[in-house]
Design a protein around this motif. Sequence first.
Motif: not given
Length: 308
Positions: A1-6, A8-11, A93-102
């Motif tokens: 999940m990201t806002d515009e400032n983040y 780039f690293p999230t991508a 979706y039955r299983q989710v892996i959440y990963i931070d953008g940094d």
Amino acid sequence: MTDENYFFPTAVSALQARKAASSSTDIVIVLTEGFKHKAEAVDFCKSTGIILLDGSQFLSEKFAEVDRREFGARISIAAMGRLLLSDLLPAHYRQVIYIDGDTQIIGDISALERVEIPRGKILAAMDYMSIMEAARTGQPQGYFNSGVLKFDPSDWIGPAAFRYFTEHGGHLHDQGALNSVAGDAVIFISNRWNFPRQFLHLADKQPTIIHFASHPKPWDGVYFPCSRKETIVYSATLKAYPTLALFVRKISLPRRLAYHLRSIGDRMAYYLPVLRRGTDPEAIRRVVCDWHYDDTALSPCRNRPAPF
């Protein structure tokens, strides 16, 4: 999940996830606000096989429930939004892996993909302070980091954590709220899957996911304990996808100088024991590089009952 400032690293992290994951795993970026350069973000995701979801309107409405005047620090919708992923993601979706953008995904994530998390449970790794306390005391710690999580979205603790934060606040925002409501729902995995950048120089084996939760960030430059290996990823991605330059946010010269001085001090403290303060690096290494949690937590045949 990201806002515009983040974005780039999230991508960059999402690109690495797309390469590391199986073809049957969707890689999803959720936008938490309106983007000035949304068309470029959409084009990037289409060209790389990444799904882009716009959750800005829903999150703006939900975030209106939080009275930010009661809390001193700015509360990030991008951070709090992970608590509401079950409302944002497609219902199938039955299983989710959440990963931070940094983060950087630099290893095989198939074991994390394969394990099925029971309803009401959550996979997580120890937070930085828990690692330090475990190294100091030799005792296991129960406070987890919210940067890498896995759960069943149909029944997970995120909405309860959001309600808790709305009512009580908390200086650690989403992470503090999640830990406050988790109870015995947490199944700990090793820090192989959420390895704090502060300990990179202590790693005697390669982690799978590196988490750059503290400043400086690797896209800002080479600062100890990070190396050129961690920073070159971002310049290489910019070269391959030039439109991502629209999302690059550069740091000021004073901040760059401060990071440089801190990097020198940290490096000297590591190589000159007389300058060290706090916990012995070898004790930290034993904790953060101990993968034993994974022997049971990531077993495909796990059968743990979910709590009420």
